[in-house]
Scaffold this motif. Structure first.
Motif, mmCIF file in Angstrom:
data_model
loop_
_atom_site.group_PDB
_atom_site.id
_atom_site.type_symbol
_atom_site.label_atom_id
_atom_site.label_comp_id
_atom_site.label_asym_id
_atom_site.label_seq_id
_atom_site.Cartn_x
_atom_site.Cartn_y
_atom_site.Cartn_z
ATOM 1 N N UNK A 337 -13.159 26.674 49.844
ATOM 2 C CA UNK A 337 -13.878 26.998 51.000
ATOM 3 C C UNK A 337 -12.987 26.167 52.376
ATOM 4 N N UNK A 338 -12.489 25.202 51.959
ATOM 5 C CA UNK A 338 -11.545 24.511 53.007
ATOM 6 C C UNK A 338 -10.629 25.161 53.976
ATOM 7 N N UNK A 339 -10.163 26.375 53.163
ATOM 8 C CA UNK A 339 -9.130 27.106 53.761
ATOM 9 C C UNK A 339 -9.851 28.020 54.737
ATOM 10 N N UNK A 340 -10.845 28.525 54.524
ATOM 11 C CA UNK A 340 -11.630 29.160 55.704
ATOM 12 C C UNK A 340 -11.956 28.259 57.058
ATOM 13 N N UNK A 341 -12.294 27.226 56.665
ATOM 14 C CA UNK A 341 -12.607 25.994 57.759
ATOM 15 C C UNK A 341 -11.298 26.117 58.651
ATOM 16 N N UNK A 342 -10.089 25.736 57.944
ATOM 17 C CA UNK A 342 -8.778 25.330 58.541
ATOM 18 C C UNK A 342 -8.515 26.603 59.279
ATOM 19 N N UNK A 343 -8.602 27.601 58.655
ATOM 20 C CA UNK A 343 -8.382 29.100 59.318
ATOM 21 C C UNK A 343 -8.985 29.323 60.764
ATOM 22 N N UNK A 344 -10.274 28.855 60.862
ATOM 23 C CA UNK A 344 -11.175 29.092 62.110
ATOM 24 C C UNK A 344 -10.733 28.053 62.984
ATOM 25 N N UNK A 345 -10.423 26.723 62.368
ATOM 26 C CA UNK A 345 -10.129 25.428 63.164
ATOM 27 C C UNK A 345 -8.727 25.864 64.010
ATOM 28 N N UNK A 346 -7.679 26.189 62.980
ATOM 29 C CA UNK A 346 -6.604 26.688 63.774
ATOM 30 C C UNK A 346 -6.428 27.596 64.875
ATOM 31 N N UNK A 347 -7.355 28.595 64.572
ATOM 32 C CA UNK A 347 -7.398 29.656 65.618
ATOM 33 C C UNK A 347 -8.076 29.102 66.865
ATOM 34 N N UNK A 348 -9.274 28.191 66.477
ATOM 35 C CA UNK A 348 -9.563 27.424 67.880
ATOM 36 C C UNK A 348 -8.649 26.562 68.612
ATOM 37 N N UNK A 349 -7.836 26.022 67.816
ATOM 38 C CA UNK A 349 -6.728 25.268 68.492
ATOM 39 C C UNK A 349 -5.564 25.961 69.071
#
Ligand code: AMP
Ligand code: MG
Length: 364
Positions: A337-349
């Motif tokens: 599930x960490x892949x999804x969090x990093x995906x959103x965080x990377x987009x936010x950044x």
């Protein structure tokens, strides 16, 4: 336009009262008449309109300020309705639905004529999801069974996980907002494309590649275009190409060994504060008193990806509420599930990341 606020009294797991059902019925009427209603789901709040009416879909794009080439997900409340809007439904879709529906999984299938191009952004495929949230399901039923719903935020802002953010973004723009408390999962559904063989994950989410692979009996890959921002490839889910989920302040992710991340973020914070910026940090509970920033937001215990996902969008929004200008986030493990969090965080950044394990590749 005056926006009605409909409050659901449900206690988690206790079902809906007759009054709740009556109110949802009323909200369904608004959608049937061509209006829009924001509603809770187990992922984030959705902005719903009749998926089979081109005019309703156009209204959704207008209310969100969303580019019209970014297709909408059609929400259903009964598996057999898949056959009303999709053709050539593969065996894999049935298998995945048996295990993950109702739930946070969206499947891309070939569309039938009945689904207007306005809903699918001109594509000949349709994204379908059967949510588990009881309010969402009742609303879909009361609306006629096919509700097009993107996240209920202004385009480019973090998806709303709390009703106050839906009210902030959508008040005055839509017919009604149903307040059903906080979404459990907190980030959007996993999207899997079943029009290709083998299926490909176009957006990571709570249902991981491993979970999908274990049902289908084969390894499942994620669309390369969204894993590597520098690939030059075009994401297959049109929405994934847009900067998204972004707070107003500048966000940078710092990844690496714990102590190194801590000291690098503190160095950067010191510089920013010296320049007069208001600063913020996203970190795990364990590091709560180890940063010197104006706003410190906790993502939960280290390694608790469920909690981090649940809190992420509210954290990003709260930086806006507090006018934070420079934000640093600890990185998350990209497994499961960490892949999804990093995906959103990377987009936010906007993909600004400092990886202390590699040569620095932050693009400041
Ligand atoms: P949202 O509604 O904000 O959760 O965004 C929906 C996501 O689903 C966007 O990234 C869309 O591009 C994607 N999507 C919807 N329909 C399709 C489709 N037919 N093919 C590929 N991606 C889709
Ligand atoms: Mg969205």
């Amino acid at each position: 336009m005056e926006t009605e606020i409909i409050r659901i009294k449900k206690d988690k797991g206790e079902g809906l009262s007759p009054e709740d059902l009556k109110n949802i019925e009323h909200a369904g009427e608004i959608i049937k008449k061509g209006g829009l209603v924001a509603f809770p789901t187990e992922t984030v709040y959705g902005l719903g309109g009749n998926a089979l009416e081109p005019e309703s879909s156009k209204k959704i794009y207008a209310a969100k300020g969303r580019p019209s080439d970014n297709p909408l997900i059609v929400h259903i409340c009964d598996f057999k309705d898949v056959y009303e809007i999709a053709r050539d439904v593969p065996e894999e879709a049935v298998k995945l639905a048996e295990v993950f529906w109702p739930g946070p999984l969206t499947m891309i299938l070939k569309k039938k004529e009945i689904v207007p191009n306005e809903t699918t952004g001109g594509l000949d495929t349709v994204a379908i999801r059967f949510p588990s949230d009881i309010v969402a399901r009742e609303l879909i039923r009361a609306s006629g069974g096919f509700v097009a719903a993107p996240s209920a935020n202004i385009s480019g802002r973090p998806s709303p996980t709390e009703v106050k953010y839906v009210i902030e973004d959508m008040s005055g723009r839509i017919g009604a907002i149903i307040d059903g408390g906080e979404g459990e999962i907190g980030i959007e559904s996993t999207i899997v494309d079943l029009t290709v063989n083998p299926p490909v994950v176009l957006r990571p989410g709570f249902i991981t590649n491993e979970m999908i692979g274990s049902v289908l009996g084969e390894g499942i890959e994620t669309d390369r275009a969204i894993i590597d921002a520098d690939s030059g490839l075009k994401p297959k889910a049109p929405g994934m190409k847009y900067r998204h989920y972004a707070p107003k302040g500048e966000l940078v992710i710092v990844e690496g060994k714990d102590e190194e991340v801590l000291s690098r973020i503190n160095e950067l914070l010191k510089e920013d504060r010296a320049s007069g910026f208001k600063t913020g940090v996203i970190c795990c509970d364990e590091n709560s008193d180890r940063y010197d920033a104006d706003a410190i937001k906790l993502s939960g215990k280290k390694g608790d990806t469920k909690e981090a996902a649940h809190r992420l969008y509210s954290i990003l929004r709260s930086f806006d509420d507090e006018n934070v200008e420079k934000i640093y986030s600890e990185g998350f493990d990209r497994e499961g599930f960490g892949a999804a969090i990093m995906n959103r965080l990377l987009k936010a950044a906007g993909h600004k990341i400092i990886n202390l394990n590699q040569v620095e590749r932050g693009r400041k």
